[in-house]
Design a protein around this motif. Sequence first.
Motif, PDB file in Angstrom:
ATOM      1  N   ASN A  37      26.628  27.280  29.838  1.00 47.29           N
ATOM      2  CA  ASN A  37      27.293  27.062  31.126  1.00 47.29           C
ATOM      3  C   ASN A  37      28.674  27.706  31.202  1.00 47.29           C
ATOM      4  N   ASN A  38      29.471  27.571  30.131  1.00 49.91           N
ATOM      5  CA  ASN A  38      30.827  28.125  30.153  1.00 49.91           C
ATOM      6  C   ASN A  38      30.808  29.643  30.265  1.00 49.91           C
ATOM      7  N   MET A  39      29.921  30.283  29.506  1.00 49.14           N
ATOM      8  CA  MET A  39      29.824  31.729  29.556  1.00 49.14           C
ATOM      9  C   MET A  39      29.327  32.197  30.919  1.00 49.14           C
ATOM     10  N   LEU A  40      28.373  31.475  31.459  1.00 51.76           N
ATOM     11  CA  LEU A  40      27.801  31.839  32.756  1.00 51.76           C
ATOM     12  C   LEU A  40      28.856  31.799  33.853  1.00 51.76           C
ATOM     13  N   LYS A  41      29.667  30.751  33.867  1.00 52.54           N
ATOM     14  CA  LYS A  41      30.708  30.644  34.883  1.00 52.54           C
ATOM     15  C   LYS A  41      31.741  31.758  34.734  1.00 52.54           C
ATOM     16  N   ASP A  42      32.098  32.097  33.485  1.00 48.04           N
ATOM     17  CA  ASP A  42      33.034  33.193  33.248  1.00 48.04           C
ATOM     18  C   ASP A  42      32.496  34.505  33.819  1.00 48.04           C
ATOM     19  N   ILE A  43      31.223  34.775  33.564  1.00 50.16           N
ATOM     20  CA  ILE A  43      30.611  36.029  34.002  1.00 50.16           C
ATOM     21  C   ILE A  43      30.573  36.109  35.526  1.00 50.16           C
ATOM     22  N   VAL A  44      30.137  35.039  36.176  1.00 48.46           N
ATOM     23  CA  VAL A  44      30.068  35.023  37.637  1.00 48.46           C
ATOM     24  C   VAL A  44      31.454  35.230  38.245  1.00 48.46           C
ATOM     25  N   ASN A  45      32.462  34.556  37.684  1.00 49.70           N
ATOM     26  CA  ASN A  45      33.823  34.699  38.208  1.00 49.70           C
ATOM     27  C   ASN A  45      34.352  36.108  38.021  1.00 49.70           C
ATOM     28  N   GLN A  46      34.092  36.694  36.852  1.00 47.15           N
ATOM     29  CA  GLN A  46      34.623  38.035  36.589  1.00 47.15           C
ATOM     30  C   GLN A  46      33.894  39.110  37.393  1.00 47.15           C
ATOM     31  N   VAL A  47      32.574  38.960  37.568  1.00 47.86           N
ATOM     32  CA  VAL A  47      31.846  39.939  38.382  1.00 47.86           C
ATOM     33  C   VAL A  47      32.334  39.894  39.825  1.00 47.86           C
ATOM     34  N   SER A  48      32.617  38.700  40.329  1.00 46.95           N
ATOM     35  CA  SER A  48      33.082  38.576  41.713  1.00 46.95           C
ATOM     36  C   SER A  48      34.455  39.216  41.905  1.00 46.95           C
ATOM     37  N   TRP A  49      35.266  39.231  40.832  1.00 45.50           N
ATOM     38  CA  TRP A  49      36.607  39.811  40.924  1.00 45.50           C
ATOM     39  C   TRP A  49      36.652  41.281  40.524  1.00 45.50           C
ATOM     40  N   TYR A  50      35.935  41.620  39.451  1.00 46.58           N
ATOM     41  CA  TYR A  50      36.090  42.956  38.878  1.00 46.58           C
ATOM     42  C   TYR A  50      34.856  43.838  38.976  1.00 46.58           C
ATOM     43  N   GLY A  51      33.761  43.334  39.514  1.00 45.80           N
ATOM     44  CA  GLY A  51      32.546  44.122  39.594  1.00 45.80           C
ATOM     45  C   GLY A  51      31.942  44.349  38.221  1.00 45.80           C
ATOM     46  N   SER A  52      31.598  45.579  37.898  1.00 42.47           N
ATOM     47  CA  SER A  52      30.932  45.884  36.626  1.00 42.47           C
ATOM     48  C   SER A  52      31.897  46.297  35.526  1.00 42.47           C
ATOM     49  N   THR A  53      33.198  46.234  35.785  1.00 44.30           N
ATOM     50  CA  THR A  53      34.169  46.726  34.812  1.00 44.30           C
ATOM     51  C   THR A  53      34.900  45.605  34.084  1.00 44.30           C
TER      52      THR A  53
END
Length: 303
Positions: free
Chosen positions: A250-266
Amino acid sequence: MAKRIKQHEIDELMLDIPLLPKTFGDWMMKAPFKNQNYMFYKRKGKMKHGLCSKCGEFVTYENRSKHNDYGRCPNCKSKVMYKAINIAKSFVDHEYVSIMQKMGEGFIVRYFKVRRVFKTVNDDTSNFPDELLDTLHNPTMDYYEGSRVYISFNNHGVTQYRCFEEEWAWKTGDYRWVNERKRGGMNNKELLRASDPFFYKRNLKSVLKNTKWKYSGLDHYKGSHMNIDDYLHTYEKYPIVEMLSKIRLNNMLKDIVNQVSWYGSTFTGAVILNQKKLGLDHETLSTVINLDLDLEELCQLRV
């Protein structure tokens, strides 16, 4: 003229908004606050006299707790946050909640802000505990819907997201839905869609059925807070989030979703998501799952 036509199109689209599920209202008022309980108290000598917001019982106890410390209600044993009754002029909780629904050929994600009011600046609690304010154990509730995201598909099947917010129309004297405006400068209005909301899960399985997201894992996610449209967007870029959801990272999943929404694929760790089992052997992956590591911890582990 073009602006009026565009607004007319939005007004027509909003006429198709589906009714909320019958259980949503009650869920919205209770579920997000399930674990947010308080002990409102006043000290008299060594003893403290308090009222528990969970069980509604008046209790007398002695401990070294201070305002905003955590503890347990002596009566119901629920975890509570201690609140000195006269330190703050008001006690107001709020939570953001969201729900995804089918809407014509597309889908709509709706965002609400729910408030739970225990005490306002006009309430007198100077005679506590001899006089108990009813709202301390029976708070008033209110809510409003402030953001909507309409999800549709173009002729090539590409997912399209249109974001709207509620706005007061001075000319007509009522609220209407308009295209979401950029934040900053003079526009500092709260954007509900930017929150990490407590989301409604009871209808997800049926809503996602027979869609491109049926294997997204969103309906398996065991956490309670998630931005639905950000999750779906992330899944389309990185299908591995289905696995992360189902194995409860869960923690990793939330991090990924938040970062993709802010930074896209980078964002940091993007390369890892294209590797089978996150590029880990079976034993290491089991450890990562047991510890529910977040994305930064995973990256450090791989160094």
